[in-house]
Design an enzyme around this catalytic site. Sequence first.
Site, PDB file in Angstrom:
ATOM      1  N   SER A 202     -10.635   7.006  -3.260  1.00 49.63           N
ATOM      2  CA  SER A 202     -11.879   7.787  -3.188  1.00 49.63           C
ATOM      3  C   SER A 202     -13.072   7.081  -3.837  1.00 49.63           C
ATOM      4  O   SER A 202     -13.926   7.733  -4.436  1.00 49.63           O
ATOM      5  CB  SER A 202     -11.664   9.184  -3.789  1.00 49.63           C
ATOM      6  OG  SER A 202     -10.737   9.910  -3.001  1.00 49.63           O
TER       7      SER A 202
ATOM      8  N   HIS B  71       0.848  -1.194   0.000  1.00 49.11           N
ATOM      9  CA  HIS B  71       0.000   0.000   0.000  1.00 49.11           C
ATOM     10  C   HIS B  71       0.884   1.246   0.000  1.00 49.11           C
ATOM     11  O   HIS B  71       1.934   1.270   0.649  1.00 49.11           O
ATOM     12  CB  HIS B  71      -0.922   0.001   1.219  1.00 49.11           C
ATOM     13  CG  HIS B  71      -2.013   1.019   1.086  1.00 49.11           C
ATOM     14  ND1 HIS B  71      -1.786   2.354   1.344  1.00 49.11           N
ATOM     15  CD2 HIS B  71      -3.295   0.916   0.676  1.00 49.11           C
ATOM     16  CE1 HIS B  71      -2.918   3.025   1.097  1.00 49.11           C
ATOM     17  NE2 HIS B  71      -3.837   2.174   0.694  1.00 49.11           N
TER      18      HIS B  71
END
Length: 265
Positions: free
Chosen positions: A227, A106
């Site tokens: 998002s 990540h």
Amino acid sequence: MSPQFRILPRAPGGRRRLVVGNWKMNPATVDEAVALAAEVARIEAGGVEVGIAPPAIALGRVSDTVRGTALRVYAQDVHWEQTGAFTAQTSTSMLAGIAVGSIVGHSEMRRDQGDSDARVAAKATAALRAGLRVILCLGESLAQRNGGETDVVLERQVRDGIGPIPRDLLAAERGVRSAIAYEPIWAIGTGVAASGSQASEAVRKIRLELLRIGVDGNATTILYGGSVSAASVGEFARAEGVDGALVGGASLKPEEFAAIVAAFR
Ligand code: 13P
């Protein structure tokens, strides 16, 4: 284009659809994590595989809470060694019976913990060797996108972050155990999601690079992350080549996460 580099359209041969909530350092307490997991476990998944990645300290209790449901538990990170002097780390053997797999690479781990492509490959290799699933994250920064370097960055991340993983581990079960998440850094937590066509373009590039290094990109599940919300998910559910989502903030709201899962059903 030579046939071995042909990118096939959406979900050929039944690439699995996967939606995973990366809870990051949320919610504030382990009790809250347990309560949230119980709610998420009730989501109607249809043909979509649904997962959550709670903080390491909550993994045990969350796993007990959702046992017997279809909800899969993932770790947010895993170390490449089995045991030893590695303060604060979690090994693959510690996840046995608790998590089906782990996120690796990540961008927040690359940014805050110094993960490099080589480390990401080592972590993914250890996890796959242990029979765990892997969701390997990659994606470019805003400066890299604005500098026209997106393709070069994705190429490098595939070559150096996936290339070193033994091919037999990647071939196992034809991509069922390894998924990739394309997460442009500029879209993470900003409320500015990529467009569906930007996601499709990046995912296509990643599949092409996978084919170049001898991995069956067409069989590899690739998620979009950054998002993703109930409002933005339609864009990605329709985007060619995008098989699911890795969801941050919106995965902490069960109703919104349910709407995101529903979009991929
Ligand atoms: P947000 O959905 O909060 O932008 O986070 C995305 C992410 O980093 C998932 O791993």
